[in-house]
Design a protein around this motif. Structure first.
Motif, PDB file in Angstrom:
ATOM      1  N   GLY A  47       0.829  -1.207   0.000  1.00 52.01           N
ATOM      2  CA  GLY A  47       0.000   0.000   0.000  1.00 52.01           C
ATOM      3  C   GLY A  47       0.860   1.252   0.000  1.00 52.01           C
ATOM      4  N   PRO A  48       0.234   2.377   0.283  1.00 48.08           N
ATOM      5  CA  PRO A  48       0.956   3.640   0.246  1.00 48.08           C
ATOM      6  C   PRO A  48       2.150   3.616   1.203  1.00 48.08           C
ATOM      7  CG  PRO A  48      -1.379   3.996   0.692  1.00 48.08           C
ATOM      8  CD  PRO A  48      -1.154   2.532   0.681  1.00 48.08           C
ATOM      9  N   ALA A  49       3.266   3.986   0.716  1.00 44.85           N
ATOM     10  CA  ALA A  49       4.478   4.048   1.532  1.00 44.85           C
ATOM     11  C   ALA A  49       4.923   5.499   1.613  1.00 44.85           C
ATOM     12  CB  ALA A  49       5.579   3.205   0.904  1.00 44.85           C
ATOM     13  N   PRO A  50       5.279   5.942   2.807  1.00 47.73           N
ATOM     14  CA  PRO A  50       5.786   7.311   2.900  1.00 47.73           C
ATOM     15  C   PRO A  50       7.116   7.415   2.163  1.00 47.73           C
ATOM     16  CG  PRO A  50       6.124   6.150   4.964  1.00 47.73           C
ATOM     17  CD  PRO A  50       5.328   5.239   4.073  1.00 47.73           C
ATOM     18  N   PRO A  51       7.463   8.586   1.697  1.00 47.28           N
ATOM     19  CA  PRO A  51       8.759   8.723   1.024  1.00 47.28           C
ATOM     20  C   PRO A  51       9.889   8.477   2.016  1.00 47.28           C
ATOM     21  CG  PRO A  51       7.740  10.870   1.372  1.00 47.28           C
ATOM     22  CD  PRO A  51       6.740   9.845   1.787  1.00 47.28           C
ATOM     23  N   PRO A  52      11.078   8.190   1.519  1.00 47.81           N
ATOM     24  CA  PRO A  52      12.209   7.988   2.431  1.00 47.81           C
ATOM     25  C   PRO A  52      12.381   9.230   3.308  1.00 47.81           C
ATOM     26  CG  PRO A  52      12.818   7.432   0.179  1.00 47.81           C
ATOM     27  CD  PRO A  52      11.472   8.058   0.118  1.00 47.81           C
ATOM     28  N   PRO A  53      12.511   9.064   4.630  1.00 49.19           N
ATOM     29  CA  PRO A  53      12.591  10.219   5.528  1.00 49.19           C
ATOM     30  C   PRO A  53      13.739  11.176   5.187  1.00 49.19           C
ATOM     31  CG  PRO A  53      12.526   8.158   6.778  1.00 49.19           C
ATOM     32  CD  PRO A  53      12.563   7.806   5.328  1.00 49.19           C
ATOM     33  N   GLY A  54      14.847  10.623   4.718  1.00 43.92           N
ATOM     34  CA  GLY A  54      16.003  11.459   4.386  1.00 43.92           C
ATOM     35  C   GLY A  54      15.969  11.992   2.966  1.00 43.92           C
ATOM     36  N   GLY A  55      14.901  11.693   2.232  1.00 42.60           N
ATOM     37  CA  GLY A  55      14.788  12.156   0.857  1.00 42.60           C
ATOM     38  C   GLY A  55      15.522  11.253  -0.114  1.00 42.60           C
ATOM     39  N   VAL A  56      15.691  11.778  -1.308  1.00 42.56           N
ATOM     40  CA  VAL A  56      16.351  11.044  -2.389  1.00 42.56           C
ATOM     41  C   VAL A  56      17.481  11.899  -2.916  1.00 42.56           C
ATOM     42  CG1 VAL A  56      16.033  10.015  -4.681  1.00 42.56           C
ATOM     43  CG2 VAL A  56      14.157   9.961  -3.028  1.00 42.56           C
ATOM     44  N   ARG A  57      18.598  11.274  -3.160  1.00 41.62           N
ATOM     45  CA  ARG A  57      19.701  12.002  -3.796  1.00 41.62           C
ATOM     46  C   ARG A  57      20.282  11.123  -4.900  1.00 41.62           C
ATOM     47  NH1 ARG A  57      23.219  10.391   0.934  1.00 41.62           N
ATOM     48  NH2 ARG A  57      24.552   8.874  -0.100  1.00 41.62           N
ATOM     49  N   ILE A  58      20.939  11.783  -5.845  1.00 42.82           N
ATOM     50  CA  ILE A  58      21.563  11.053  -6.947  1.00 42.82           C
ATOM     51  C   ILE A  58      23.066  11.206  -6.815  1.00 42.82           C
ATOM     52  CG2 ILE A  58      21.760  10.802  -9.441  1.00 42.82           C
ATOM     53  CD1 ILE A  58      18.891  11.872  -9.629  1.00 42.82           C
ATOM     54  N   ASP A  59      23.726  10.079  -6.697  1.00 40.30           N
ATOM     55  CA  ASP A  59      25.170  10.030  -6.496  1.00 40.30           C
ATOM     56  C   ASP A  59      25.867   9.559  -7.761  1.00 40.30           C
ATOM     57  OD1 ASP A  59      24.365  10.503  -3.892  1.00 40.30           O
ATOM     58  OD2 ASP A  59      25.138   8.621  -3.078  1.00 40.30           O
ATOM     59  N   LEU A  60      27.130   9.884  -7.835  1.00 38.06           N
ATOM     60  CA  LEU A  60      27.996   9.349  -8.879  1.00 38.06           C
ATOM     61  C   LEU A  60      29.056   8.500  -8.193  1.00 38.06           C
ATOM     62  CD1 LEU A  60      29.198   9.191 -11.768  1.00 38.06           C
ATOM     63  CD2 LEU A  60      30.512  11.228 -11.187  1.00 38.06           C
ATOM     64  N   VAL A  61      29.253   7.300  -8.704  1.00 37.14           N
ATOM     65  CA  VAL A  61      30.345   6.464  -8.237  1.00 37.14           C
ATOM     66  C   VAL A  61      31.309   6.340  -9.414  1.00 37.14           C
ATOM     67  CG1 VAL A  61      31.048   4.269  -7.235  1.00 37.14           C
ATOM     68  CG2 VAL A  61      28.787   5.230  -6.686  1.00 37.14           C
ATOM     69  N   ALA A  62      32.454   6.977  -9.275  1.00 38.28           N
ATOM     70  CA  ALA A  62      33.453   6.986 -10.336  1.00 38.28           C
ATOM     71  C   ALA A  62      34.470   5.878 -10.063  1.00 38.28           C
ATOM     72  CB  ALA A  62      34.153   8.347 -10.382  1.00 38.28           C
ATOM     73  N   VAL A  63      34.657   5.022 -11.045  1.00 39.67           N
ATOM     74  CA  VAL A  63      35.598   3.914 -10.925  1.00 39.67           C
ATOM     75  C   VAL A  63      36.631   4.061 -12.030  1.00 39.67           C
ATOM     76  CG1 VAL A  63      35.869   1.400 -10.942  1.00 39.67           C
ATOM     77  CG2 VAL A  63      33.773   2.422 -10.011  1.00 39.67           C
ATOM     78  N   VAL A  64      37.888   4.103 -11.643  1.00 37.04           N
ATOM     79  CA  VAL A  64      38.969   4.167 -12.630  1.00 37.04           C
ATOM     80  C   VAL A  64      39.780   2.887 -12.503  1.00 37.04           C
ATOM     81  CG1 VAL A  64      41.016   5.411 -13.437  1.00 37.04           C
ATOM     82  CG2 VAL A  64      39.044   6.688 -12.552  1.00 37.04           C
ATOM     83  N   ASN A  65      39.832   2.150 -13.599  1.00 40.20           N
ATOM     84  CA  ASN A  65      40.519   0.866 -13.634  1.00 40.20           C
ATOM     85  C   ASN A  65      41.950   1.078 -14.124  1.00 40.20           C
ATOM     86  OD1 ASN A  65      40.822  -1.934 -13.538  1.00 40.20           O
ATOM     87  ND2 ASN A  65      40.252  -2.156 -15.687  1.00 40.20           N
ATOM     88  N   PRO A  66      42.937   0.916 -13.240  1.00 35.98           N
ATOM     89  CA  PRO A  66      44.331   1.108 -13.669  1.00 35.98           C
ATOM     90  C   PRO A  66      44.852  -0.112 -14.427  1.00 35.98           C
ATOM     91  CG  PRO A  66      44.294   0.456 -11.378  1.00 35.98           C
ATOM     92  CD  PRO A  66      42.843   0.563 -11.831  1.00 35.98           C
ATOM     93  N   ARG A  67      45.997   0.026 -15.027  1.00 36.93           N
ATOM     94  CA  ARG A  67      46.598  -1.117 -15.729  1.00 36.93           C
ATOM     95  C   ARG A  67      46.937  -2.220 -14.741  1.00 36.93           C
ATOM     96  NH1 ARG A  67      50.510   0.949 -20.549  1.00 36.93           N
ATOM     97  NH2 ARG A  67      49.033   2.404 -21.435  1.00 36.93           N
ATOM     98  N   ARG A  68      47.362  -1.804 -13.553  1.00 33.73           N
ATOM     99  CA  ARG A  68      47.727  -2.784 -12.518  1.00 33.73           C
ATOM    100  C   ARG A  68      47.172  -2.322 -11.178  1.00 33.73           C
ATOM    101  NH1 ARG A  68      53.931  -4.007 -14.249  1.00 33.73           N
ATOM    102  NH2 ARG A  68      53.334  -4.824 -16.264  1.00 33.73           N
ATOM    103  N   GLY A  69      46.830  -3.293 -10.361  1.00 33.08           N
ATOM    104  CA  GLY A  69      46.368  -2.970  -9.020  1.00 33.08           C
ATOM    105  C   GLY A  69      44.859  -2.770  -8.952  1.00 33.08           C
ATOM    106  N   ALA A  70      44.436  -2.379  -7.765  1.00 29.52           N
ATOM    107  CA  ALA A  70      43.005  -2.224  -7.499  1.00 29.52           C
ATOM    108  C   ALA A  70      42.456  -0.958  -8.146  1.00 29.52           C
ATOM    109  CB  ALA A  70      42.773  -2.166  -5.997  1.00 29.52           C
ATOM    110  N   ALA A  71      41.183  -1.019  -8.448  1.00 29.12           N
ATOM    111  CA  ALA A  71      40.499   0.142  -9.039  1.00 29.12           C
ATOM    112  C   ALA A  71      40.385   1.249  -8.005  1.00 29.12           C
ATOM    113  CB  ALA A  71      39.113  -0.266  -9.529  1.00 29.12           C
TER     114      ALA A  71
END
Length: 156
Positions: A123-147
């Motif tokens: 049924g009806p659900a209240p909106p998220p109390p903290g609201g909604v935000r849009i995030d960016l997750v930037a991933v850079v993949n190197p030649r060697r090692g962890a991203a």
């Protein structure tokens, strides 16, 4: 002429999938609760939908190789930002009631409270109390090692 692909090069699709997996892991390690990955509708796709405390975080993942000419954050223009906002609204209408009822049931069980008869009705659900935000997750993949992963909250 036959084109031969470099076996050491990750395809664009493969790089994107890798970046989304790394991003989801990093977000979960950072305390976010992943609700959905790769949610699709006729108008597009949301990479990751998560709860960050009481805030709904719509996470757009952009992955680049270390050798790329464009930084991940540069890939979100006004058109893409508008589309993400629209998709977030649609996700809230279609999916939030389902997740909200599951969260309520889990909380009631954790607290030892008798579940309400309407808890699974969707049924009806209240909106998220903290609201909604849009995030960016930037991933850079190197030649060697962890991203390298950078979580930019409220980037859009």
């Amino acid at each position: 002429m036959i084109a031969v692909q470099n076996p050491n090069k990750i395809s664009t699709n493969g790089l994107g999938r890798y970046g989304e997996e790394v991003a989801a892991r990093r977000l979960a390690e950072g305390g976010l609760c992943i609700l959905e990955r790769n949610w699709r509708c006729a108008e597009g796709e949301l990479d990751i939908v998560a709860l960050d405390g009481d805030t709904l975080a719509i996470c757009e993942v952009k992955t680049r190789s270390e050798r790329g000419f464009q930084q991940p954050a540069e890939a979100i223009d006004r058109t893409k930002a508008d589309r993400l906002r629209h998709l977030a609204e649609r996700w809230l209408v279609e999916r939030w009631p389902i997740h909200f009822s599951r969260l309520v049931l889990a909380a009631e069980q954790a607290w030892g409270v008798e579940p309400r008869p309407d808890a699974e009705s969707g049924g009806p659900a209240p909106p998220p109390p903290g609201g909604v935000r849009i995030d960016l997750v930037a991933v850079v993949n190197p030649r060697r090692g962890a991203a390298a992963v950078e979580h930019l909250r409220g980037a859009v």
